[in-house]
Enzyme design. Sequence first.
Site, PDB file in Angstrom:
ATOM      1  N   GLY A   8       0.822  -1.198   0.000  1.00 56.85           N
ATOM      2  CA  GLY A   8       0.000   0.000   0.000  1.00 56.85           C
ATOM      3  C   GLY A   8       0.856   1.248   0.000  1.00 56.85           C
ATOM      4  N   GLY A 101      -7.968   0.811  -9.476  1.00 56.41           N
ATOM      5  CA  GLY A 101      -6.828   0.440  -8.648  1.00 56.41           C
ATOM      6  C   GLY A 101      -6.906  -1.008  -8.205  1.00 56.41           C
ATOM      7  CG  ASP A 103      -5.873  -0.156  -3.774  1.00 52.02           C
ATOM      8  OD1 ASP A 103      -6.231   0.076  -4.957  1.00 52.02           O
ATOM      9  OD2 ASP A 103      -5.694   0.765  -2.947  1.00 52.02           O
ATOM     10  CB  THR A 176      -7.409  26.862  15.400  1.00 48.85           C
ATOM     11  OG1 THR A 176      -7.870  28.209  15.458  1.00 48.85           O
ATOM     12  CG2 THR A 176      -7.089  26.502  13.954  1.00 48.85           C
TER      13      THR A 176
END
Length: 246
Positions: A8, A101, A103, A176
Amino acid sequence: MKLLIDIGNSRVKWARSEPGRYTFGGAFATDASSLAEACESQMAALPRPEAVLVSNVAGMRAGRLLADWASARWVVPVRFVRSEASALGVVNAYPNPAQLGVDRWLGLIGAWRTRRDACCIVSAGTALTIDLLDAEGRHRGGVIGPGLAMMRAALASLEALGGAAESCDGFFCNRTGPALSSGILHSAVGLIRESQARAARLLATEPELLLTGGDAETLRPYLETPVRLVPHLVLEGLHAVAERMP
């Protein structure tokens, strides 16, 4: 025994495939500079496999390094699996099947192998991919969004202004850092929920949600419908392909 390897973008996972079952072996970071050393450390003690089956989305260099290592270690064929128009009961939705893909393709095969019914397959990794499979094994297409880490990286400049991202107890946050974390998390959750809703309308039934990938455990508590965790879905698909081989 056949050796299954899933390369991956962030992690390499491997397993042993034997008739009727596969056994997860381990995982390590996808780092081309140390890939051969990591393979040697984790897999050198294995008995010589009949073949090595590989799913690779990390680029040609990583694939070549792994193939060179396996060939030198055991002198066995190394097969890189490719997406097909159809295989093992699954029909690819893409007009050009190779563009899906590998995967995602193997995830579809793995899902169909474990549950021969409609399902929504969410892979929460470097990218967030969601693919729909109907009750006849037909891939209905999918969506791709940024994964959690990718979103954090994209918002790094805002983190510099407001502090590092940190967890937020609620949805709305008063600093934030937590606000960024909430926005990142719920962006992914929102895409999954919208995909589920649209899938249910398209199929006129509620498909099961299968969740895989490195961020699966993070997302699971925020999904309101029942979820089935499938940690190694690509390896499941590779195992199905391995069993089809002579």
